[in-house]
Design an enzyme around this catalytic site. Structure first.
Site, short mmCIF file in Angstrom:
data_model
loop_
_atom_site.label_atom_id
_atom_site.label_comp_id
_atom_site.label_asym_id
_atom_site.label_seq_id
_atom_site.Cartn_x
_atom_site.Cartn_y
_atom_site.Cartn_z
N HIS A 121 -3.03 4.36 4.86
CA HIS A 121 -4.20 3.60 5.35
C HIS A 121 -4.99 4.28 6.50
O HIS A 121 -6.20 4.25 6.62
CB HIS A 121 -3.93 2.18 6.04
CG HIS A 121 -3.93 1.23 5.02
ND1 HIS A 121 -4.82 0.91 4.33
CD2 HIS A 121 -2.66 0.16 4.68
CE1 HIS A 121 -4.41 -0.39 3.57
NE2 HIS A 121 -3.23 -0.57 3.90
N GLN B 107 -7.44 -1.81 8.96
CA GLN B 107 -7.34 -3.15 8.40
C GLN B 107 -7.89 -4.15 9.35
O GLN B 107 -8.08 -5.39 8.77
CB GLN B 107 -5.88 -3.53 7.90
CG GLN B 107 -5.43 -2.68 6.75
CD GLN B 107 -3.97 -3.13 6.32
OE1 GLN B 107 -2.97 -2.73 6.64
NE2 GLN B 107 -4.02 -4.14 5.20
N CYS C 210 -0.61 -5.66 -0.31
CA CYS C 210 -1.29 -5.26 0.83
C CYS C 210 -2.21 -6.44 1.52
O CYS C 210 -2.94 -7.03 0.68
CB CYS C 210 -2.22 -4.23 0.61
SG CYS C 210 -3.19 -3.45 1.76
N LEU C 211 -2.19 -6.66 2.59
CA LEU C 211 -3.04 -7.51 3.28
C LEU C 211 -4.39 -7.57 3.01
O LEU C 211 -5.25 -8.59 3.25
CB LEU C 211 -2.74 -7.91 4.80
CG LEU C 211 -1.32 -8.25 5.22
CD1 LEU C 211 -0.97 -8.09 6.60
CD2 LEU C 211 -0.80 -9.26 4.60
N HIS D 107 2.85 3.39 3.02
CA HIS D 107 1.86 2.74 2.62
C HIS D 107 1.07 2.65 3.87
O HIS D 107 -0.47 2.87 3.48
CB HIS D 107 2.03 1.35 2.23
CG HIS D 107 1.08 0.30 1.85
ND1 HIS D 107 1.22 -0.32 0.89
CD2 HIS D 107 0.28 -0.08 2.83
CE1 HIS D 107 0.16 -1.26 1.03
NE2 HIS D 107 -0.23 -1.22 1.95
N GLU D 108 1.47 2.45 4.88
CA GLU D 108 0.69 2.29 6.16
C GLU D 108 0.17 3.46 6.54
O GLU D 108 -1.02 3.62 7.15
CB GLU D 108 1.34 1.71 7.29
CG GLU D 108 2.08 0.37 6.91
CD GLU D 108 1.10 -0.78 6.37
OE1 GLU D 108 0.02 -0.66 6.95
OE2 GLU D 108 1.51 -1.47 5.73
NI NI Z 1 -1.99 -2.12 3.04
#
Ligand code: NI
Length: 180
Positions: free
Chosen positions: A142, A52, A95-96, A138-139
């Site tokens: 990624h 990210q 999510c960012l 979630h992370e």
């Molecule tokens: Ni996220």
């Protein structure tokens, strides 16, 4: 440069890549963890994964206590899920990298995660039925090129991706997860 502008937004292809394990905790790895924590706090997020910020390595930062006013950052290097519960739960995730939307995602209620910390020690994280349990999954997703929308059926996913696109055009920034 740290801050919300550092955060990669959908549909950046780096969000779809498999990330490389970290083999040595170098000063660059420490600097990356620092930068990611700054970005995460700047965006009021509870977690951020290295892709990210455009770095395709297996590093994640999490702080599920930040909303309560105390900083309690976790840095997870090469995190892996070693156990997950049969029971699942649906949680409304943001999510960012996907400003402007939230998504209902069904995941195991509980997980056990192993990861190295910045000292190279292997840590065990166990979480069930709470924000940490969701955030860990979630992370870690990624790091394998999987984002929250990938858990949706195709048509729903396409709809959500269009929503994100519109929100970004309208000026939505990381951390803004309006339900409108
Ligand atoms: Ni996220």
């Amino acid at each position: 440069m740290a801050g919300t502008a550092d955060i990669v937004l959908s549909p950046d292809p780096r969000l779809k890549e498999e990330c490389a394990p970290i083999t040595e905790i170098t000063p660059e790895v420490r600097a990356l963890a620092e930068r990611m924590l700054e970005d995460m706090y700047a965006a009021d997020g509870c977690g951020l994964a290295a892709p990210q910020v455009g770095e395709l390595v297996q590093l994640v930062v999490i702080d599920v206590d930040w909303g309560a006013g105390d900083k309690n950052p976790y840095v997870l290097i090469n995190p892996r899920i070693v156990e997950s519960s049969e029971e699942t739960r649906t949680f409304e995730e943001g999510c960012l990298s996907f400003p402007g939307i939230t998504v209902e995602v069904e995941r195991p209620v509980g997980v056990v995660v192993h990861a190295e910390n910045l000292d190279g020690d292997t840590m065990r994280y166990e979480a069930s039925d709470n924000l940490l349990a969701v955030c860990l999954q979630h992370e870690i997703d990624h790091l394998h090129g999987v984002t929250m929308v990938d858990h949706l059926p195709l048509l729903k996913r396409m709809g959500k991706l269009r929503e994100v696109e519109r929100a970004i055009v309208a000026g939505a920034r990381p951390g803004e997860t309006s339900l409108d």
